[in-house]
Design a protein around this motif. Structure first.
Motif, PDB file in Angstrom:
ATOM      1  N   ILE A 130       0.844  -1.194   0.000  1.00 47.94           N
ATOM      2  CA  ILE A 130       0.000   0.000   0.000  1.00 47.94           C
ATOM      3  C   ILE A 130       0.883   1.249   0.000  1.00 47.94           C
ATOM      4  N   VAL A 131       0.767   2.032  -1.061  1.00 51.45           N
ATOM      5  CA  VAL A 131       1.566   3.257  -1.214  1.00 51.45           C
ATOM      6  C   VAL A 131       0.664   4.357  -1.769  1.00 51.45           C
ATOM      7  N   GLU A 132       1.174   5.569  -1.756  1.00 53.32           N
ATOM      8  CA  GLU A 132       0.409   6.704  -2.282  1.00 53.32           C
ATOM      9  C   GLU A 132       0.474   6.791  -3.804  1.00 53.32           C
ATOM     10  N   GLY A 133       1.531   6.311  -4.379  1.00 49.59           N
ATOM     11  CA  GLY A 133       1.689   6.386  -5.821  1.00 49.59           C
ATOM     12  C   GLY A 133       3.027   5.825  -6.245  1.00 49.59           C
ATOM     13  N   TYR A 134       3.312   5.917  -7.514  1.00 46.98           N
ATOM     14  CA  TYR A 134       4.598   5.429  -8.025  1.00 46.98           C
ATOM     15  C   TYR A 134       5.060   6.328  -9.163  1.00 46.98           C
ATOM     16  N   TYR A 135       6.353   6.207  -9.479  1.00 49.60           N
ATOM     17  CA  TYR A 135       6.973   7.014 -10.524  1.00 49.60           C
ATOM     18  C   TYR A 135       7.347   6.132 -11.706  1.00 49.60           C
ATOM     19  N   GLU A 136       7.313   6.752 -12.874  1.00 41.62           N
ATOM     20  CA  GLU A 136       7.752   6.049 -14.075  1.00 41.62           C
ATOM     21  C   GLU A 136       8.377   7.046 -15.024  1.00 41.62           C
ATOM     22  N   TRP A 137       9.307   6.569 -15.864  1.00 38.72           N
ATOM     23  CA  TRP A 137      10.022   7.407 -16.822  1.00 38.72           C
ATOM     24  C   TRP A 137       9.669   6.982 -18.238  1.00 38.72           C
ATOM     25  N   TYR A 144       7.301  10.787 -14.498  1.00 37.95           N
ATOM     26  CA  TYR A 144       5.871  10.998 -14.304  1.00 37.95           C
ATOM     27  C   TYR A 144       5.467  10.412 -12.956  1.00 37.95           C
ATOM     28  N   CYS A 145       4.506  11.055 -12.339  1.00 41.58           N
ATOM     29  CA  CYS A 145       3.961  10.574 -11.067  1.00 41.58           C
ATOM     30  C   CYS A 145       2.561  10.026 -11.305  1.00 41.58           C
ATOM     31  N   HIS A 146       2.296   8.825 -10.764  1.00 43.87           N
ATOM     32  CA  HIS A 146       0.995   8.171 -10.916  1.00 43.87           C
ATOM     33  C   HIS A 146       0.333   8.042  -9.551  1.00 43.87           C
ATOM     34  N   LYS A 147      -0.884   8.573  -9.438  1.00 39.74           N
ATOM     35  CA  LYS A 147      -1.640   8.497  -8.196  1.00 39.74           C
ATOM     36  C   LYS A 147      -3.102   8.218  -8.506  1.00 39.74           C
ATOM     37  N   HIS A 148      -3.849   7.796  -7.489  1.00 41.09           N
ATOM     38  CA  HIS A 148      -5.278   7.551  -7.659  1.00 41.09           C
ATOM     39  C   HIS A 148      -6.017   8.888  -7.735  1.00 41.09           C
ATOM     40  N   LYS A 149      -7.005   8.965  -8.598  1.00 37.68           N
ATOM     41  CA  LYS A 149      -7.738  10.211  -8.781  1.00 37.68           C
ATOM     42  C   LYS A 149      -8.548  10.580  -7.549  1.00 37.68           C
ATOM     43  N   GLU A 150      -9.060   9.589  -6.830  1.00 42.13           N
ATOM     44  CA  GLU A 150      -9.979   9.848  -5.731  1.00 42.13           C
ATOM     45  C   GLU A 150      -9.399   9.483  -4.369  1.00 42.13           C
ATOM     46  N   LYS A 151      -8.696   8.374  -4.294  1.00 39.97           N
ATOM     47  CA  LYS A 151      -8.161   7.904  -3.020  1.00 39.97           C
ATOM     48  C   LYS A 151      -6.741   8.416  -2.812  1.00 39.97           C
ATOM     49  N   GLU A 152      -6.270   8.293  -1.582  1.00 37.69           N
ATOM     50  CA  GLU A 152      -4.909   8.732  -1.266  1.00 37.69           C
ATOM     51  C   GLU A 152      -3.912   7.580  -1.281  1.00 37.69           C
ATOM     52  N   TYR A 153      -4.300   6.442  -1.822  1.00 37.85           N
ATOM     53  CA  TYR A 153      -3.393   5.295  -1.828  1.00 37.85           C
ATOM     54  C   TYR A 153      -3.685   4.396  -3.018  1.00 37.85           C
ATOM     55  N   GLU A 221      -8.001   2.811 -14.792  1.00 37.30           N
ATOM     56  CA  GLU A 221      -8.837   3.882 -15.322  1.00 37.30           C
ATOM     57  C   GLU A 221      -8.994   5.031 -14.325  1.00 37.30           C
ATOM     58  N   HIS A 222      -8.679   4.772 -13.062  1.00 37.58           N
ATOM     59  CA  HIS A 222      -8.780   5.795 -12.027  1.00 37.58           C
ATOM     60  C   HIS A 222      -7.429   6.412 -11.688  1.00 37.58           C
ATOM     61  N   LEU A 223      -6.433   6.106 -12.513  1.00 34.73           N
ATOM     62  CA  LEU A 223      -5.102   6.664 -12.277  1.00 34.73           C
ATOM     63  C   LEU A 223      -5.005   8.067 -12.854  1.00 34.73           C
ATOM     64  N   ASN A 224      -4.343   8.923 -12.131  1.00 35.52           N
ATOM     65  CA  ASN A 224      -4.021  10.258 -12.606  1.00 35.52           C
ATOM     66  C   ASN A 224      -2.502  10.370 -12.670  1.00 35.52           C
ATOM     67  N   TYR A 225      -1.979  10.693 -13.832  1.00 32.23           N
ATOM     68  CA  TYR A 225      -0.525  10.823 -13.968  1.00 32.23           C
ATOM     69  C   TYR A 225      -0.197  12.179 -14.576  1.00 32.23           C
ATOM     70  N   TYR A 226       0.942  12.714 -14.185  1.00 32.86           N
ATOM     71  CA  TYR A 226       1.348  14.029 -14.661  1.00 32.86           C
ATOM     72  C   TYR A 226       2.866  14.115 -14.658  1.00 32.86           C
ATOM     73  N   ARG A 227       3.385  15.007 -15.489  1.00 32.14           N
ATOM     74  CA  ARG A 227       4.828  15.201 -15.617  1.00 32.14           C
ATOM     75  C   ARG A 227       5.330  15.969 -14.403  1.00 32.14           C
ATOM     76  N   ILE A 228       6.422  15.519 -13.847  1.00 27.64           N
ATOM     77  CA  ILE A 228       7.012  16.151 -12.672  1.00 27.64           C
ATOM     78  C   ILE A 228       8.416  16.648 -12.999  1.00 27.64           C
ATOM     79  N   GLY A 229       8.984  17.398 -12.065  1.00 22.55           N
ATOM     80  CA  GLY A 229      10.331  17.925 -12.240  1.00 22.55           C
ATOM     81  C   GLY A 229      11.402  16.861 -12.040  1.00 22.55           C
ATOM     82  N   PRO A 230      12.671  17.233 -12.185  1.00 24.09           N
ATOM     83  CA  PRO A 230      13.755  16.254 -12.111  1.00 24.09           C
ATOM     84  C   PRO A 230      14.196  15.899 -10.701  1.00 24.09           C
ATOM     85  N   ALA A 231      13.527  16.417  -9.669  1.00 20.86           N
ATOM     86  CA  ALA A 231      13.975  16.165  -8.292  1.00 20.86           C
ATOM     87  C   ALA A 231      13.964  14.685  -7.955  1.00 20.86           C
TER      88      ALA A 231
END
Length: 372
Positions: A130-137, A144-153, A221-231
């Motif tokens: 159980i995590v809040e989200g994950y990263y992918e390149w 990119y950061c992937h998180k649930h659109k509605e839930k926090e995990y 289908e409930h995943l929200n992903y967006y481009r993030i910075g290089p940190a």
């Protein structure tokens, strides 16, 4: 491939979200916005699986060096959650398993029944991370950061091993996610968690075909992903900066980074539409000062006082080679310690005496006569 996850929630909050009846090894966990392999992941395990692991420790089996504890020491003892399900245990397990010469962090779910490494765990010690989200390149190495659109995990399928390590399961990416990476974690709905953990009554292959990989399991289908910075590229950076969007990263650079030097003094960024800028008052004043300095430099007299070089410079008929040789000769005369061959226009007897052309009685020296 999933090689980074984020889990910044505290252990007690994770226990509530996992609906776990108890929590163990809470002092292993260190919340982070950038968790990587060898970190301890919050893992939901079945009670029977945890009891078997505890009995092995009591019997002296699978003993290893004491791991470093990153979390709250007060959570070293088990914590009971009366509102949770008694068959669920929230544990914190090290991410990554040493399978022979290979260090494994993920496994293709389609191939696990064929690999000897996984045959002993897919129907014995399945778990849910159980995590809040994950990263992918993506192929351009853009994160990119992937998180649930509605839930926090998010709930990710995994398996644990006898050495108290865990790996995550991956599948082929669905829909638009494939444009970022061709693999993604196996995500579970809440109603599949107990079935996945119950290795005694549910077979691994049956679960995959009927539930996990079925179209009805539409978690992606409930995943929200967006481009993030290089940190996030720096595994030492565990701060919230890792989940900042690319726009937030650019805004930070405008305020504190090198981009602030690329802006005009008025504080607004230079236009990118190609239109001509109207200079500010400060820019005009600076340019005027620069023009004045340039005029002063041009008005300064030439340091060359020799007649020969002046004559050469004023005569346009001289060739380039003559100009070069004459200037060279003038330079030698200027810096020579010998008696000069060229007299300046303002020569006087005192200078002539110093240069050796006159003796003390005021008569012309023999050397000067020979030269003349």
């Amino acid at each position: 491939m999933c090689g980074r996850v984020l889990s910044s929630l505290n252990p007690r909050r994770l226990m509530q979200l996992a609906a776990a009846g108890r929590m163990r090894n809470g002092d292993r966990y260190g919340s982070s916005f950038n968790m990587c392999p060898t970190n301890y992941l919050p893992t939901i395990r079945h009670t029977s699986n945890v009891n078997a692991a505890d009995s092995k420790k009591c019997n002296g089996e699978d003993q290893k060096e004491e791991e470093v504890r990153y979390g709250d020491p007060s959570l070293a003892e088990e914590v009971i959650n009366e509102e949770g399900k008694p068959n669920r245990v929230l544990d914190f397990v090290k991410w990554g398993h040493q399978g022979g010469p290979f260090f494994v962090i993920n496994a293709r779910v389609e191939e696990m029944t064929e690999k000897p490494m996984f045959k002993g765990v897919i129907n014995r010690s399945r778990c849910v991370v159980i995590v809040e989200g994950y990263y992918e390149w993506n192929p351009k190495k853009e994160p990119y950061c992937h998180k649930h659109k509605e839930k926090e995990y998010l709930l990710m399928a995994g398996v644990t091993f006898r050495d108290e390590t865990v790996i995550l399961l991956t599948r082929e990416s669905k829909d638009d996610l494939g444009a970022i990476h061709h693999r993604m974690p196996v995500l579970l709905n809440e109603d599949l968690v107990d079935m996945w953990l119950d290795c005694e009554h549910y077979d691994f292959r049956t679960l995959l075909d009927k539930y996990v990989l079925d179209k009805s399991n539409d978690v992606w289908e409930h995943l929200n992903y967006y481009r993030i910075g290089p940190a996030v590229n720096d595994i030492k950076n565990k701060t919230e900066e890792c989940i900042h969007s690319l726009e937030q990263h650019k805004q930070k650079l405008d305020k504190t980074g090198i981009m602030r030097f690329m802006k005009k003094p008025g504080g607004t960024a230079a236009p990118k539409d190609g239109k001509k800028e109207v200079p500010s008052d400060v820019q005009v004043a600076i340019q005027q000062d620069l023009n004045k300095e340039a005029k002063k430099e041009e008005a300064k007299p030439s340091t060359n006082t020799f007649k020969t070089s002046e004559a050469v410079n004023s005569n346009p008929t001289n060739t380039k080679s003559n100009l070069s040789s004459t200037n060279t000769r003038a330079k030698k005369i200027k810096f020579s310690d010998r008696t000069p061959l060229i007299e300046s226009a303002d020569d006087n007897p005192t200078q002539r005496l110093k240069r050796g052309k006159m003796n003390e009685e005021g008569q012309e020296s023999p050397q000067a006569k020979l030269l003349s």
